[in-house]
Design a protein around this motif. Structure first.
Motif, PDB file in Angstrom:
ATOM      1  N   VAL A 109       2.939   5.910  -3.113  1.00  0.00           N
ATOM      2  CA  VAL A 109       4.055   6.709  -3.635  1.00  0.00           C
ATOM      3  C   VAL A 109       3.943   6.846  -5.151  1.00  0.00           C
ATOM      4  CG1 VAL A 109       6.565   6.762  -3.964  1.00  0.00           C
ATOM      5  CG2 VAL A 109       5.618   6.163  -1.731  1.00  0.00           C
TER       6      VAL A 109
ATOM      7  N   GLU B 215       0.832  -1.209   0.000  1.00  0.00           N
ATOM      8  CA  GLU B 215       0.000   0.000   0.000  1.00  0.00           C
ATOM      9  C   GLU B 215       0.866   1.259   0.000  1.00  0.00           C
ATOM     10  OE1 GLU B 215      -3.035   0.425  -0.745  1.00  0.00           O
ATOM     11  OE2 GLU B 215      -3.340  -1.739  -0.825  1.00  0.00           O
ATOM     12  N   ALA B 216       1.996   1.193   0.692  1.00  0.00           N
ATOM     13  CA  ALA B 216       2.907   2.340   0.707  1.00  0.00           C
ATOM     14  C   ALA B 216       3.494   2.567  -0.686  1.00  0.00           C
ATOM     15  CB  ALA B 216       4.018   2.130   1.732  1.00  0.00           C
ATOM     16  N   ILE B 217       3.883   1.468  -1.340  1.00  0.00           N
ATOM     17  CA  ILE B 217       4.431   1.574  -2.706  1.00  0.00           C
ATOM     18  C   ILE B 217       3.369   2.166  -3.636  1.00  0.00           C
ATOM     19  CG2 ILE B 217       5.313   0.281  -4.691  1.00  0.00           C
ATOM     20  CD1 ILE B 217       6.375  -1.812  -2.660  1.00  0.00           C
TER      21      ILE B 217
END
Lengths: 255, 81
Positions: B61, B56-58
């Motif tokens: 970004v 989810e972070a990737i």
């Protein structure tokens, strides 16, 4: 606290840090940099005093600003290099500076965490709704640095134009106002769902107030802070506060 | 024009143990761009993370990079078949 540290290992003999004062933050920083004979890129800046507290609606006016500038350490340098590379690939023109601050993890002799501050124009997209994108960027960066489950103190913290610092101030202010309200009315108050680190700010802010007791209730991502009174209603002037944090003048764009 | 595949690859390669197994392809779909990320099976857990936290972070970004161009970019993770 020691003023400066003499060092002789590995690096050219020279001081690792210097403190300086100035009428503005920038002036204090450039004086300290001059003393160490390094550029801003080789330094990490610890703000000891902005001189004057920032007042809403006013630009940061620093009277007698005081800073300590450290020669950057390897860990911070690596984090910054990685972040710069990532932001270049995202095509976000900006500048990354290293700042030291925050409290060190409780009960350890670890140094204060490294904060990477991103500055530039129109960085709202890096912040996202309530800082969502900023947190994702931080998660990704720490993963890339291999610090995801390393010691907490090694993780780097990201901030954009001091968004995080400003938001923390707002949450703290909200906590104090709501605590006053709870004490007045003698009735508990349940806040809107918040992120773990924002809840933590509330718990910490009110930890020393014997008039209230805070707890978190509910399941993520709906977990909320509840402020409970510890005694009967104290009464007081009527409530005018609407229960939402005021937005600061420069709260920033939200995407 | 931001190279979303390059960005995704840059992030993924620094997370996984098996760099050579990272394959990224992009595919336009309507008004959005799909980025297909493939990593070694042994690296799936690390890329996904606890309850999907890492992937989810990737995604966030790469999505943010797309926002600059008012483009919708979706990252899809697939295992090796």
């Amino acid at each position: 606290m020691s003023e400066t540290t003499e060092v002789g290992v590995g690096t050219a003999p020279g001081r690792q840090s210097a403190e300086a004062e100035g009428s503005t933050l920038e002036e204090a920083i450039s004086r300290a940099l001059g003393e160490l004979g390094i550029t801003r890129d080789e330094a990490e800046v610890e703000v000891l005093s902005t001189g004057q507290r920032q007042i809403a609606g006013e630009r940061l006016s620093a009277v007698g600003a005081r800073v300590r500038v450290h020669r950057i350490d390897e860990h911070a340098a690596r984090g910054r290099a990685m972040l710069e590379e990532l932001l270049t690939r995202m095509e976000v023109p900006c500048r990354v500076t290293v700042r030291r601050g925050g409290e060190p993890p409780a009960g350890s002799d670890m140094p204060a965490p490294v904060i990477l501050d991103i500055s530039g124009d129109d960085l709202g997209l890096l912040i996202g709704w309530r800082g969502e994108t900023l947190r994702a960027l931080q998660t990704a960066l720490n993963l890339m640095l291999g610090e995801e489950d390393g010691a907490q103190g090694r993780r780097v913290i990201l901030d954009v134009e001091r968004y995080r610092a400003r938001r923390e101030d707002q949450v703290r202010e909200l906590a104090l106002r709501l605590a006053a309200r709870v004490k007045r009315s003698g009735e508990r108050y349940t806040l809107d769902p918040m992120h773990a680190y924002e809840r933590r700010v509330i718990h910490l802010t009110l930890a020393d107030d014997p008039g209230v007791r805070t707890e978190s209730a509910g399941k993520e991502p709906q977990r909320r802070v509840v402020i409970n009174p510890t005694g009967p209603a104290q009464g007081g002037p009527p409530e005018r506060f609407t229960g939402r944090p005021r937005r600061g003048p420069s709260f920033g764009r939200r995407y | 024009m931001t190279d979303y595949a390059d960005l995704t690859k840059f992030i993924a390669e620094r997370i996984v143990s098996d760099k050579d197994a990272v394959v990224v392809q992009t595919q336009p779909r309507g008004r959005s761009t799909i980025v297909r990320l493939q990593v070694a099976d042994s690296d799936m857990g690390k890329v996904i993370g606890k309850s999907g936290r890492n992937i989810e972070a990737i995604r966030a970004v790469v999505r943010a990079a797309g926002l600059r161009h008012h483009e919708r970019v979706q990252v899809e993770l697939k295992d090796q078949k």
